[in-house]
Write a protein that holds these residues in place. Structure first.
Motif, PDB file in Angstrom:
ATOM      1  N   ILE A  32       0.980  -1.425   0.081  1.00 24.36           N
ATOM      2  CA  ILE A  32      -0.046  -0.011   0.109  1.00 24.36           C
ATOM      3  C   ILE A  32       0.726   1.110  -0.035  1.00 24.36           C
ATOM      4  CG2 ILE A  32      -0.515   0.145   2.387  1.00 24.36           C
ATOM      5  CD1 ILE A  32      -3.233   1.099   1.712  1.00 24.36           C
ATOM      6  N   ALA A  33       1.891   1.414   0.707  1.00 24.15           N
ATOM      7  CA  ALA A  33       2.647   2.491   0.965  1.00 24.15           C
ATOM      8  C   ALA A  33       3.536   2.903  -0.477  1.00 24.15           C
ATOM      9  CB  ALA A  33       3.542   2.394   2.173  1.00 24.15           C
ATOM     10  N   SER A  34       3.903   1.742  -1.186  1.00 20.86           N
ATOM     11  CA  SER A  34       4.483   2.159  -2.310  1.00 20.86           C
ATOM     12  C   SER A  34       3.569   2.334  -3.353  1.00 20.86           C
ATOM     13  CB  SER A  34       5.524   0.796  -2.766  1.00 20.86           C
ATOM     14  OG  SER A  34       4.738  -0.147  -2.943  1.00 20.86           O
TER      15      SER A  34
ATOM     16  N   ALA B 274       0.572  12.675  -2.540  1.00 20.88           N
ATOM     17  CA  ALA B 274       1.854  13.285  -1.849  1.00 20.88           C
ATOM     18  C   ALA B 274       1.571  13.131  -0.124  1.00 20.88           C
ATOM     19  CB  ALA B 274       1.724  14.704  -1.854  1.00 20.88           C
ATOM     20  N   VAL B 275       1.676  11.767   0.270  1.00 21.54           N
ATOM     21  CA  VAL B 275       1.312  11.525   1.628  1.00 21.54           C
ATOM     22  C   VAL B 275       2.725  10.581   2.325  1.00 21.54           C
ATOM     23  CG1 VAL B 275       0.020  10.270   3.379  1.00 21.54           C
ATOM     24  CG2 VAL B 275      -1.011  11.654   1.768  1.00 21.54           C
ATOM     25  N   ASP B 276       3.074  10.944   3.374  1.00 20.44           N
ATOM     26  CA  ASP B 276       4.383  10.137   3.866  1.00 20.44           C
ATOM     27  C   ASP B 276       3.436   9.171   4.846  1.00 20.44           C
ATOM     28  OD1 ASP B 276       6.217   9.074   5.176  1.00 20.44           O
ATOM     29  OD2 ASP B 276       6.913  10.867   6.053  1.00 20.44           O
ATOM     30  N   TRP B 277       3.563   8.012   4.373  1.00 21.33           N
ATOM     31  CA  TRP B 277       2.861   6.750   5.032  1.00 21.33           C
ATOM     32  C   TRP B 277       3.445   6.792   6.390  1.00 21.33           C
ATOM     33  CZ3 TRP B 277      -1.649   4.504   3.825  1.00 21.33           C
ATOM     34  CH2 TRP B 277      -1.703   3.153   4.613  1.00 21.33           C
ATOM     35  N   HIS B 278       4.563   6.982   6.547  1.00 22.67           N
ATOM     36  CA  HIS B 278       5.160   6.666   8.254  1.00 22.67           C
ATOM     37  C   HIS B 278       5.237   8.176   8.911  1.00 22.67           C
ATOM     38  CE1 HIS B 278       6.272   2.924   6.223  1.00 22.67           C
ATOM     39  NE2 HIS B 278       6.813   3.701   5.301  1.00 22.67           N
ATOM     40  N   ALA B 279       4.775   9.113   8.664  1.00 17.67           N
ATOM     41  CA  ALA B 279       4.449  10.353   9.388  1.00 17.67           C
ATOM     42  C   ALA B 279       3.481  10.142  10.611  1.00 17.67           C
ATOM     43  CB  ALA B 279       4.120  11.435   8.398  1.00 17.67           C
ATOM     44  N   PRO B 280       3.698  10.884  11.634  1.00 20.87           N
ATOM     45  CA  PRO B 280       2.555  10.771  12.766  1.00 20.87           C
ATOM     46  C   PRO B 280       1.260  11.349  12.203  1.00 20.87           C
ATOM     47  CG  PRO B 280       4.763  11.761  13.503  1.00 20.87           C
ATOM     48  CD  PRO B 280       4.946  11.603  11.720  1.00 20.87           C
ATOM     49  N   THR B 281       1.256  12.224  11.314  1.00 21.56           N
ATOM     50  CA  THR B 281       0.068  12.898  11.013  1.00 21.56           C
ATOM     51  C   THR B 281      -0.786  12.015   9.966  1.00 21.56           C
ATOM     52  OG1 THR B 281       1.161  13.793   8.964  1.00 21.56           O
ATOM     53  CG2 THR B 281       0.942  15.406  10.968  1.00 21.56           C
ATOM     54  N   THR B 282      -0.235  10.790   9.493  1.00 22.14           N
ATOM     55  CA  THR B 282      -0.904   9.760   8.895  1.00 22.14           C
ATOM     56  C   THR B 282      -1.074   8.557   9.442  1.00 22.14           C
ATOM     57  OG1 THR B 282       1.149   9.086   7.688  1.00 22.14           O
ATOM     58  CG2 THR B 282      -0.274  10.768   6.554  1.00 22.14           C
ATOM     59  N   ALA B 283      -0.694   8.342  10.898  1.00 22.17           N
ATOM     60  CA  ALA B 283      -0.709   7.165  11.768  1.00 22.17           C
ATOM     61  C   ALA B 283      -2.356   6.701  11.691  1.00 22.17           C
ATOM     62  CB  ALA B 283      -0.451   7.714  13.234  1.00 22.17           C
ATOM     63  N   PRO B 284      -2.537   5.440  11.813  1.00 24.58           N
ATOM     64  CA  PRO B 284      -3.600   4.983  12.009  1.00 24.58           C
ATOM     65  C   PRO B 284      -4.697   5.691  12.708  1.00 24.58           C
ATOM     66  CG  PRO B 284      -1.723   2.994  11.941  1.00 24.58           C
ATOM     67  CD  PRO B 284      -1.532   4.304  12.134  1.00 24.58           C
ATOM     68  N   GLY B 285      -5.990   5.838  12.210  1.00 24.09           N
ATOM     69  CA  GLY B 285      -6.833   6.772  12.795  1.00 24.09           C
ATOM     70  C   GLY B 285      -6.867   8.125  12.533  1.00 24.09           C
ATOM     71  N   ARG B 286      -5.878   8.447  11.632  1.00 25.59           N
ATOM     72  CA  ARG B 286      -5.741   9.812  11.197  1.00 25.59           C
ATOM     73  C   ARG B 286      -6.360  10.080   9.517  1.00 25.59           C
ATOM     74  NH1 ARG B 286      -4.184  13.764  14.661  1.00 25.59           N
ATOM     75  NH2 ARG B 286      -3.575  14.858  12.871  1.00 25.59           N
TER      76      ARG B 286
ATOM     77  N   ASP C 258      -9.449   2.326 -11.951  1.00 25.28           N
ATOM     78  CA  ASP C 258      -8.603   1.896 -13.034  1.00 25.28           C
ATOM     79  C   ASP C 258      -7.118   2.047 -12.643  1.00 25.28           C
ATOM     80  OD1 ASP C 258     -10.990   1.125 -14.401  1.00 25.28           O
ATOM     81  OD2 ASP C 258     -10.836   2.882 -15.653  1.00 25.28           O
ATOM     82  N   TRP C 259      -6.843   3.143 -12.106  1.00 22.36           N
ATOM     83  CA  TRP C 259      -5.554   3.390 -11.942  1.00 22.36           C
ATOM     84  C   TRP C 259      -5.076   2.460 -10.852  1.00 22.36           C
ATOM     85  CZ3 TRP C 259      -1.825   4.478  -8.428  1.00 22.36           C
ATOM     86  CH2 TRP C 259      -0.833   4.876  -8.634  1.00 22.36           C
ATOM     87  N   LEU C 260      -5.543   2.335  -9.778  1.00 24.47           N
ATOM     88  CA  LEU C 260      -5.221   1.411  -8.628  1.00 24.47           C
ATOM     89  C   LEU C 260      -5.079   0.055  -9.140  1.00 24.47           C
ATOM     90  CD1 LEU C 260      -7.042   3.268  -5.732  1.00 24.47           C
ATOM     91  CD2 LEU C 260      -4.621   3.008  -5.998  1.00 24.47           C
ATOM     92  N   ALA C 261      -6.041  -0.306  -9.923  1.00 25.37           N
ATOM     93  CA  ALA C 261      -6.130  -1.840 -10.319  1.00 25.37           C
ATOM     94  C   ALA C 261      -5.129  -1.939 -11.093  1.00 25.37           C
ATOM     95  CB  ALA C 261      -7.337  -1.971 -10.974  1.00 25.37           C
ATOM     96  N   ASP C 262      -4.570  -0.992 -11.942  1.00 25.69           N
ATOM     97  CA  ASP C 262      -3.519  -1.142 -12.788  1.00 25.69           C
ATOM     98  C   ASP C 262      -2.104  -1.105 -12.147  1.00 25.69           C
ATOM     99  OD1 ASP C 262      -5.086  -1.311 -15.130  1.00 25.69           O
ATOM    100  OD2 ASP C 262      -4.681   0.674 -15.763  1.00 25.69           O
ATOM    101  N   SER C 263      -2.247  -0.668 -10.759  1.00 25.52           N
ATOM    102  CA  SER C 263      -0.885  -0.420 -10.043  1.00 25.52           C
ATOM    103  C   SER C 263      -0.397  -1.921  -9.646  1.00 25.52           C
ATOM    104  CB  SER C 263      -1.131   0.358  -8.883  1.00 25.52           C
ATOM    105  OG  SER C 263      -1.273   1.292  -8.987  1.00 25.52           O
TER     106      SER C 263
END
Length: 163
Positions: A102-104, A111-123, A158-163
């Motif tokens: 998912i992160a890759s 433009a989201v940093d998957w590992h930043a505190p602002t994107t922690a689970p529940g945010r 479509d874009w996500l399916a092609d990923s």
């Protein structure tokens, strides 16, 4: 299924936006919180789950009430002197994504940093996907929901399916 390491599902997104007027936030939140039987997130990006309702603070005076699919919308009696509400569900869909990749996958399109505190689970984070506004709701270590405009859903799917 987008890839062996990423699952994807799409559903309607029953959504209500509520917003307080200037100078009425405290009274507005007190009234609405009592009506819904839950507290509200304190800062932008925080979420609070209550039964089949997810309360998301989108802006200092704006909240989104996201209902689980199939859930009846709560009856809201908003005092027009304190704020307003509008149903956004007709124009939004919710993409649920999960998996080790998912992160890759997301890093190639938003433009989201998957590992930043602002994107922690529940945010929640507002961002854009190819210049279209989306809301990323981080639901777990390797899962999230994207709330996107219905008019963009097919392209996004479509874009996500092609990923």
């Amino acid at each position: 299924m987008a890839s062996p390491n990423l699952s994807l599902s799409v559903a309607d997104c029953p959504l209500i936006q509520v917003e307080a007027w200037d100078e009425t936030l405290r009274q507005f939140e007190s009234s609405l919180s009592a009506a819904l039987g839950t507290r509200f997130p304190a800062s932008v990006g925080e979420t609070v789950r209550h039964k089949n309702l997810l309360v998301i603070r989108i802006a200092p005076r704006r909240l989104w009430l996201a209902l689980d699919d199939g859930t009846q919308a709560p009856s809201l009696a908003i005092d027009p002197d304190l704020g307003c509400s509008v149903c956004l569900g007709e124009g939004r869909v919710r993409f649920s994504l999960a998996g080790a990749d998912i992160a890759s996958v997301l890093s190639t399109c938003i433009a989201v940093d998957w590992h930043a505190p602002t994107t922690a689970p529940g945010r929640a984070v507002q961002t854009s996907f190819h210049h279209v506004p989306v809301l990323l709701l981080r639901t777990g270590e390797t899962s999230c929901d994207l709330v996107a405009p219905r008019s963009f859903a097919r392209s996004l799917q479509d874009w996500l399916a092609d990923s």
